[in-house]
Design a protein around this motif. Structure first.
Motif, PDB file in Angstrom:
ATOM      1  N   SER A  51       0.961  -0.988  -0.315  1.00 36.95           N
ATOM      2  CA  SER A  51      -0.117   0.257   0.332  1.00 36.95           C
ATOM      3  C   SER A  51       0.413   1.204  -0.369  1.00 36.95           C
ATOM      4  CB  SER A  51      -1.132   0.239   0.916  1.00 36.95           C
ATOM      5  OG  SER A  51      -0.438  -0.007   2.706  1.00 36.95           O
ATOM      6  N   THR A  52       0.255   2.027  -0.031  1.00 39.99           N
ATOM      7  CA  THR A  52       1.005   3.657  -0.585  1.00 39.99           C
ATOM      8  C   THR A  52       0.480   4.725   0.873  1.00 39.99           C
ATOM      9  OG1 THR A  52       2.296   3.583  -2.514  1.00 39.99           O
ATOM     10  CG2 THR A  52       2.359   5.839  -1.553  1.00 39.99           C
ATOM     11  N   PRO A  53       0.966   4.594   1.371  1.00 38.75           N
ATOM     12  CA  PRO A  53       2.424   4.960   2.126  1.00 38.75           C
ATOM     13  C   PRO A  53       2.544   3.474   2.537  1.00 38.75           C
ATOM     14  CG  PRO A  53       1.286   6.616   3.418  1.00 38.75           C
ATOM     15  CD  PRO A  53       0.248   5.842   2.620  1.00 38.75           C
ATOM     16  N   PRO A  54       3.560   3.103   3.012  1.00 34.36           N
ATOM     17  CA  PRO A  54       4.240   1.805   3.245  1.00 34.36           C
ATOM     18  C   PRO A  54       2.966   1.316   4.527  1.00 34.36           C
ATOM     19  CG  PRO A  54       6.254   2.805   3.139  1.00 34.36           C
ATOM     20  CD  PRO A  54       4.812   3.671   2.901  1.00 34.36           C
ATOM     21  N   PRO A  55       2.392   0.087   5.150  1.00 40.12           N
ATOM     22  CA  PRO A  55       1.645  -0.491   6.226  1.00 40.12           C
ATOM     23  C   PRO A  55       2.178   0.265   6.634  1.00 40.12           C
ATOM     24  CG  PRO A  55       1.589  -2.552   4.346  1.00 40.12           C
ATOM     25  CD  PRO A  55       3.277  -0.886   3.649  1.00 40.12           C
ATOM     26  N   LEU A  56       2.989   0.265   7.346  1.00 39.69           N
ATOM     27  CA  LEU A  56       3.838   0.324   8.744  1.00 39.69           C
ATOM     28  C   LEU A  56       3.003   1.378   9.656  1.00 39.69           C
ATOM     29  CD1 LEU A  56       6.495  -2.548   9.852  1.00 39.69           C
ATOM     30  CD2 LEU A  56       3.655  -2.315  10.533  1.00 39.69           C
ATOM     31  N   ALA A  57       3.123   2.205   8.196  1.00 35.97           N
ATOM     32  CA  ALA A  57       3.281   4.344   8.661  1.00 35.97           C
ATOM     33  C   ALA A  57       1.951   4.354   8.871  1.00 35.97           C
ATOM     34  CB  ALA A  57       3.921   4.644   7.024  1.00 35.97           C
ATOM     35  N   HIS A  58       1.222   3.455   8.473  1.00 37.30           N
ATOM     36  CA  HIS A  58      -1.288   3.492   8.493  1.00 37.30           C
ATOM     37  C   HIS A  58      -0.557   3.232  10.686  1.00 37.30           C
ATOM     38  CE1 HIS A  58      -2.602   4.112   5.192  1.00 37.30           C
ATOM     39  NE2 HIS A  58      -0.834   3.438   4.509  1.00 37.30           N
ATOM     40  N   PHE A  59      -1.316   4.231  11.567  1.00 34.29           N
ATOM     41  CA  PHE A  59      -1.997   4.170  12.662  1.00 34.29           C
ATOM     42  C   PHE A  59      -3.388   2.510  12.868  1.00 34.29           C
ATOM     43  CE2 PHE A  59      -4.806   4.976  15.634  1.00 34.29           C
ATOM     44  CZ  PHE A  59      -4.241   4.895  16.918  1.00 34.29           C
ATOM     45  N   THR A  60      -4.006   2.906  11.473  1.00 31.93           N
ATOM     46  CA  THR A  60      -4.544   1.251  11.640  1.00 31.93           C
ATOM     47  C   THR A  60      -3.625   0.109  11.527  1.00 31.93           C
ATOM     48  OG1 THR A  60      -5.966   2.990  10.349  1.00 31.93           O
ATOM     49  CG2 THR A  60      -6.403   0.491  10.450  1.00 31.93           C
ATOM     50  N   VAL A  61      -2.969   0.206  10.687  1.00 32.42           N
ATOM     51  CA  VAL A  61      -1.989  -1.755  11.310  1.00 32.42           C
ATOM     52  C   VAL A  61      -1.190  -1.258  12.725  1.00 32.42           C
ATOM     53  CG1 VAL A  61      -0.030  -2.206   9.980  1.00 32.42           C
ATOM     54  CG2 VAL A  61      -2.006  -1.387   8.231  1.00 32.42           C
ATOM     55  N   LEU A  62      -0.784  -0.298  12.881  1.00 31.19           N
ATOM     56  CA  LEU A  62      -0.255  -0.444  13.971  1.00 31.19           C
ATOM     57  C   LEU A  62      -0.703  -0.184  15.434  1.00 31.19           C
ATOM     58  CD1 LEU A  62       2.225   1.786  13.506  1.00 31.19           C
ATOM     59  CD2 LEU A  62       2.881   0.123  13.446  1.00 31.19           C
ATOM     60  N   ALA A  63      -2.120  -0.265  15.113  1.00 31.01           N
ATOM     61  CA  ALA A  63      -3.595  -0.532  16.021  1.00 31.01           C
ATOM     62  C   ALA A  63      -3.868  -2.046  16.058  1.00 31.01           C
ATOM     63  CB  ALA A  63      -4.396   0.602  16.263  1.00 31.01           C
ATOM     64  N   ASN A  64      -3.970  -2.254  15.137  1.00 29.72           N
ATOM     65  CA  ASN A  64      -4.273  -3.343  15.225  1.00 29.72           C
ATOM     66  C   ASN A  64      -2.911  -4.735  15.800  1.00 29.72           C
ATOM     67  OD1 ASN A  64      -7.267  -4.767  13.221  1.00 29.72           O
ATOM     68  ND2 ASN A  64      -6.452  -2.864  13.561  1.00 29.72           N
ATOM     69  N   LEU A  95      -9.994   1.077  23.261  1.00 27.01           N
ATOM     70  CA  LEU A  95      -9.618   2.623  22.746  1.00 27.01           C
ATOM     71  C   LEU A  95      -8.727   3.017  21.762  1.00 27.01           C
ATOM     72  CD1 LEU A  95      -9.930   5.538  23.570  1.00 27.01           C
ATOM     73  CD2 LEU A  95      -7.721   5.720  24.232  1.00 27.01           C
ATOM     74  N   LEU A  96      -7.671   1.637  21.241  1.00 22.90           N
ATOM     75  CA  LEU A  96      -6.888   2.097  20.001  1.00 22.90           C
ATOM     76  C   LEU A  96      -8.260   0.965  19.514  1.00 22.90           C
ATOM     77  CD1 LEU A  96      -3.733   1.028  20.848  1.00 22.90           C
ATOM     78  CD2 LEU A  96      -4.227   2.683  20.176  1.00 22.90           C
ATOM     79  N   ALA A  97      -8.860   0.293  19.652  1.00 23.33           N
ATOM     80  CA  ALA A  97      -9.796  -0.569  18.595  1.00 23.33           C
ATOM     81  C   ALA A  97     -11.096   0.665  17.924  1.00 23.33           C
ATOM     82  CB  ALA A  97     -10.561  -1.547  19.026  1.00 23.33           C
ATOM     83  N   ALA A  98     -11.390   1.979  19.333  1.00 26.54           N
ATOM     84  CA  ALA A  98     -12.676   2.630  19.013  1.00 26.54           C
ATOM     85  C   ALA A  98     -11.876   3.945  17.785  1.00 26.54           C
ATOM     86  CB  ALA A  98     -12.978   2.947  20.298  1.00 26.54           C
ATOM     87  N   ILE A  99     -11.170   4.258  18.401  1.00 20.94           N
ATOM     88  CA  ILE A  99     -10.409   4.603  17.429  1.00 20.94           C
ATOM     89  C   ILE A  99     -10.332   4.501  16.313  1.00 20.94           C
ATOM     90  CG2 ILE A  99      -8.308   6.404  16.658  1.00 20.94           C
ATOM     91  CD1 ILE A  99      -7.702   6.652  19.999  1.00 20.94           C
ATOM     92  N   THR A 100      -9.931   3.794  15.492  1.00 14.77           N
ATOM     93  CA  THR A 100      -9.808   3.211  14.281  1.00 14.77           C
ATOM     94  C   THR A 100     -11.067   2.751  13.768  1.00 14.77           C
ATOM     95  OG1 THR A 100      -7.878   1.728  14.722  1.00 14.77           O
ATOM     96  CG2 THR A 100      -8.547   1.171  12.955  1.00 14.77           C
ATOM     97  N   GLY A 101     -11.450   2.384  13.892  1.00 20.06           N
ATOM     98  CA  GLY A 101     -13.440   2.741  13.751  1.00 20.06           C
ATOM     99  C   GLY A 101     -13.555   3.854  13.632  1.00 20.06           C
ATOM    100  N   LEU A 102     -13.673   4.441  14.068  1.00 16.34           N
ATOM    101  CA  LEU A 102     -14.637   5.915  14.286  1.00 16.34           C
ATOM    102  C   LEU A 102     -13.714   6.873  13.313  1.00 16.34           C
ATOM    103  CD1 LEU A 102     -14.829   6.337  17.685  1.00 16.34           C
ATOM    104  CD2 LEU A 102     -16.660   5.277  16.436  1.00 16.34           C
ATOM    105  N   MET A 103     -12.564   6.952  12.884  1.00 16.96           N
ATOM    106  CA  MET A 103     -11.741   7.255  12.124  1.00 16.96           C
ATOM    107  C   MET A 103     -11.683   7.747  10.955  1.00 16.96           C
ATOM    108  SD  MET A 103      -9.888  10.591  13.915  1.00 16.96           S
ATOM    109  CE  MET A 103      -9.256  10.627  12.465  1.00 16.96           C
ATOM    110  N   HIS A 104     -12.271   6.102  10.528  1.00 10.38           N
ATOM    111  CA  HIS A 104     -12.029   5.867   9.608  1.00 10.38           C
ATOM    112  C   HIS A 104     -13.877   5.758   9.332  1.00 10.38           C
ATOM    113  CE1 HIS A 104     -12.097   2.909   5.663  1.00 10.38           C
ATOM    114  NE2 HIS A 104     -12.569   2.364   5.890  1.00 10.38           N
ATOM    115  N   HIS A 105     -14.564   5.254   9.811  1.00  5.80           N
ATOM    116  CA  HIS A 105     -15.416   5.660   9.552  1.00  5.80           C
ATOM    117  C   HIS A 105     -16.178   6.941   9.346  1.00  5.80           C
ATOM    118  CE1 HIS A 105     -16.336   0.805   8.698  1.00  5.80           C
ATOM    119  NE2 HIS A 105     -15.875   1.158   9.624  1.00  5.80           N
TER     120      HIS A 105
END
Length: 247
Positions: A51-64, A95-105
């Protein structure tokens, strides 16, 4: 009278032999193992497909990935009959999971610069990362954990993960050449567009929202019913007596 031969046998020390799994513990272990697998599958697919940017640059990936570690440990503890993870850790995963879901949607889906995938493995990764894992973490919290364990004193610890991610993202962006297409992973953290003052202002606003979300989760934890306790109580009430209990 002499003691029975069984009484003279050495008892296994605590931790040497796991206690036999009850029906409830089997289900809890299985569900947490599935949640761990879902939290790990999203980053794995993202890393495999690129993906672009690299996957490990995404908060979502690190949070998961952090959620996967937490639920992996929780599953092992459930299987062994050990005490659950401390609430300061499980609350942070929530909290990390909630941030991930809410920020995306609620936020990222409204940015034209970040179109959502519509098919194939990218779509599967997106659903796992932003919907399945947050839903699994929320369900575990509501159904499988005891209430009234989260504390306001835990909130500063939970917020260190988003703060550390902000610092790493800005440092990474400063090290990359200006104009690089993958310099900043999220539009609201784009220093090229907003400058450092604008980016930090938006980050501060998000930090306040995350604090409010953590406070709301903590308050809800003290108001929600003890579903896990009711399930365990019902299981104990309908379970047959142990062998040797009747004489």
């Amino acid at each position: 009278m002499t003691a029975s031969r069984t009484a003279l046998l050495p008892r296994p020390r605590a931790g040497e032999v796991p206690p036999p799994l009850t029906g409830t513990r089997r289900w809890v272990t299985a569900l947490r193992t599935l949640a761990c697998g879902a939290a790990a599958a999203g980053p794995a697919i993202t890393l495999a497909t690129g993906s672009t940017p690299p996957p490990l640059a995404h908060f979502t990936v690190l949070a998961n990935l952090l959620v996967a570690v937490a639920f992996g440990c929780s599953a092992v503890r459930s299987w062994r009959g050990a005490p659950p993870l401390p609430p300061r850790l499980t609350g942070g995963a929530l909290l990390l999971a909630a941030i991930t879901g809410l920020m995306h949607h609620l936020v990222l889906s409204n940015y034209a610069e970040t179109p959502a995938p519509t098919s194939g493995w990218p779509l599967a990764a997106t659903v796992l990362l932003h919907t399945v894992t947050p839903s699994a973490v929320a369900a575990d919290w509501l159904l499988l954990t005891a209430p009234r364990t989260l504390r306001p004193a835990h909130i500063p610890l939970w917020l260190t993960a988003p703060a550390a991610y902000l610092a790493l993202t800005l440092t990474r962006g400063a090290l990359l050449a200006p104009g690089s297409p993958d310099r900043y992973p999220y539009p609201f953290l784009d220093v090229d567009t907003y400058g450092y003052a604008g980016t930090l202002t938006q980050a501060l606003a998000l930090g306040l929202l995350f604090t409010a979300l953590a406070t709301l989760i903590t308050a809800a934890d003290h108001l929600r019913p003890d579903v896990a306790g009711r399930i365990e109580h019902r299981r104990n009430r309908i379970s047959p007596p142990a062998a040797g209990g009747l004489k």
